[in-house]
Design a protein around this motif. Structure first.
Motif, short mmCIF file in Angstrom:
data_model
loop_
_atom_site.label_atom_id
_atom_site.label_comp_id
_atom_site.label_asym_id
_atom_site.label_seq_id
_atom_site.Cartn_x
_atom_site.Cartn_y
_atom_site.Cartn_z
N ASN A 249 0.84 -1.19 0.00
CA ASN A 249 0.00 0.00 0.00
C ASN A 249 0.88 1.25 0.00
OD1 ASN A 249 -2.34 1.50 0.01
ND2 ASN A 249 -3.24 0.44 1.78
N ASP A 250 0.27 2.41 -0.16
CA ASP A 250 0.94 3.68 0.03
C ASP A 250 0.69 4.17 1.46
OD1 ASP A 250 1.80 3.58 -2.57
OD2 ASP A 250 0.38 5.09 -3.32
N VAL A 251 1.53 5.10 1.94
CA VAL A 251 1.34 5.69 3.27
C VAL A 251 1.43 7.21 3.15
CG1 VAL A 251 2.19 3.69 4.56
CG2 VAL A 251 3.80 5.47 3.80
N GLY A 252 0.98 7.90 4.21
CA GLY A 252 0.96 9.36 4.19
C GLY A 252 2.00 9.99 5.10
N VAL A 253 1.98 11.31 5.17
CA VAL A 253 2.89 12.08 6.01
C VAL A 253 2.76 11.63 7.46
CG1 VAL A 253 3.40 14.38 6.90
CG2 VAL A 253 2.92 14.08 4.47
N ASN A 273 7.13 14.34 3.41
CA ASN A 273 6.44 14.94 2.26
C ASN A 273 5.99 13.83 1.33
OD1 ASN A 273 8.97 16.70 3.02
ND2 ASN A 273 7.41 18.15 2.34
N THR A 274 4.80 14.00 0.72
CA THR A 274 4.33 13.03 -0.26
C THR A 274 3.98 13.74 -1.57
OG1 THR A 274 2.04 13.23 0.52
CG2 THR A 274 3.40 11.48 1.52
N CYS A 275 3.95 12.96 -2.63
CA CYS A 275 3.63 13.44 -3.98
C CYS A 275 4.45 14.68 -4.36
CB CYS A 275 2.14 13.71 -4.12
SG CYS A 275 1.58 13.49 -5.83
N CYS A 289 5.60 12.87 -8.20
CA CYS A 289 4.84 12.33 -7.06
C CYS A 289 5.67 11.35 -6.21
CB CYS A 289 3.57 11.67 -7.56
SG CYS A 289 2.20 11.77 -6.37
N THR A 291 8.11 10.45 -2.59
CA THR A 291 7.94 10.56 -1.15
C THR A 291 9.29 10.79 -0.47
OG1 THR A 291 6.02 9.08 -1.24
CG2 THR A 291 7.02 9.43 0.92
N PRO A 335 6.61 5.77 -4.49
CA PRO A 335 5.57 5.02 -3.81
C PRO A 335 5.10 3.84 -4.66
CG PRO A 335 4.72 7.10 -4.61
CD PRO A 335 6.20 7.14 -4.81
#
Length: 350
Positions: A249-253, A273-275, A289, A291, A335
């Protein structure tokens, strides 16, 4: 971040052997041995005889760790993994006629071979060193792609970044094992503004710095396994186990993510930072995009799989590391959504 130094590319650390000097005793200081010393000599000869028979017999038993003729204590010492092994050892020693007063049995931890990320690994797993013509990188993760056994690494860990030219890979080095373990089969070409205006004028763009190599027949690999070193952010390359990929999966900040690479080992830190659309220094390449992670990285770590630990040694695969800051404190990864967008569906879980 590939490690670029070839037959000049590999640096061997030299080690120095220091020999301690011995001094002969003056002849006029020699004295005759005492009766006690003579009896100890006889005792040692007897223990040596018992040890010669006991060592191979005891170490043939499951759960035994070591056998030692401890001259300082004047006893044989046998190590076992747990107390349940002790009766079997006693039985063997009794059959050999070794008196119980001549030995002791200790419960002790098993002894493992020390292996590092730069050693030979069969089957292969993520995080270990790979070699392609002239350079070194890290294996990102093993995956099935349309039923084809493969591994994923960075696109710049190929002979030509972007486009397939059948780059061969060895592990850990062609000079150590000349077997070609895999061959590059997928590495999309870069696109420009003419193809898609999301790419700036004068740039060549992709959504991932990732490529796929198909395994050679007969080279074993373990899907879903990532080498685990002794700890995060301690610089160790010693492998003590493995992580298991149980999700992708992807993850966030703010998410805490990890990578294991052949140069700096296991590093860990938060996603900052993402994207992020990211220019690659001294090139026309822009990766879209991406990470950023506040964690250590070094040359040769390129291609490492990036993952988040979910429970104990279970992890979620989140991407492929390809670069980092000049001070080695930030790494950048593509990502997983960007990787699969360009390479197609990948099954990386166990």
């Amino acid at each position: 971040m590939s490690y670029r130094n070839s037959s000049r590319y590999f640096v061997l650390a030299a080690s120095t052997l220091v020999l301690a000097a011995c001094t002969d005793a003056p002849n006029d200081r020699l004295t005759a041995p005492t009766d006690g010393a003579l009896s100890r000599g006889v005792g040692q000869d007897r223990l040596k005889a018992h040890f010669a028979k006991a060592s191979p017999a005891v170490l043939a038993l499951a759960g035994t760790v070591f056998a030692d003729n401890d001259e300082a204590k004047g006893r044989l010492v046998f190590g076992v993994e747990n107390e349940h092994v002790i009766p079997a050892v006693r039985t063997v020693l009794a059959q050999l006629g070794t008196p119980s007063s001549d030995y002791e049995i200790r419960v002790t931890a098993p002894i493992y071979q020390v292996a590092t990320l730069r050693d030979v690994w069969r089957p292969t797993q993520a995080g270990i060193q790979i070699h392609f013509p002239g350079f070194l990188c890290s294996m990102g993760f093993n995956a099935d792609a349309g039923g084809e056994r493969s591994f994923i690494t960075a696109s710049h860990c190929t002979t030509t970044q972007g486009g397939v030219e059948s780059t061969p890979y060895w592990q850990p080095l062609s000079t150590v094992d000349p077997t070609v373990i895999a061959t590059e089969v997928a590495d999309p070409e870069y696109f420009t503004f003419k193809t898609d205006p999301v790419c700036p004028h004068g740039k060549q763009c992709r959504y991932s710095d990732a490529s796929r190599a198909a395994y050679s027949a007969g080279v074993p690999s373990t899907r879903g396994a990532i080498a685990k070193t002794t700890g995060a952010n301690n610089g160790s390359l010693e492998v003590v186990g493995s992580f298991s990929v149980t999700a992708q999966n992807d993850v966030g900040v703010g998410a805490i993510v990890n990578k294991v690479g052949r140069t700096s080992g296991w590093t860990q830190g938060p996603v900052t930072n993402t994207c992020v659309n990211t220019n690659v220094f001294r090139s026309k390449i822009q990766l879209l995009c991406q990470t950023f992670v506040s964690a250590g990285v070094a040359g040769g770590d390129s291609g490492s799989g990036v993952f988040a630990i979910t429970k104990k040694d279970d992890v979620t695969l989140v991407g492929i590391l390809w670069g980092g800051s000049g001070d080695g404190r930030t790494f950048v990864y593509s990502p997983l959504s960007g990787v699969t967008r360009e390479l197609g569906p990948l099954t990386a879980t166990q």
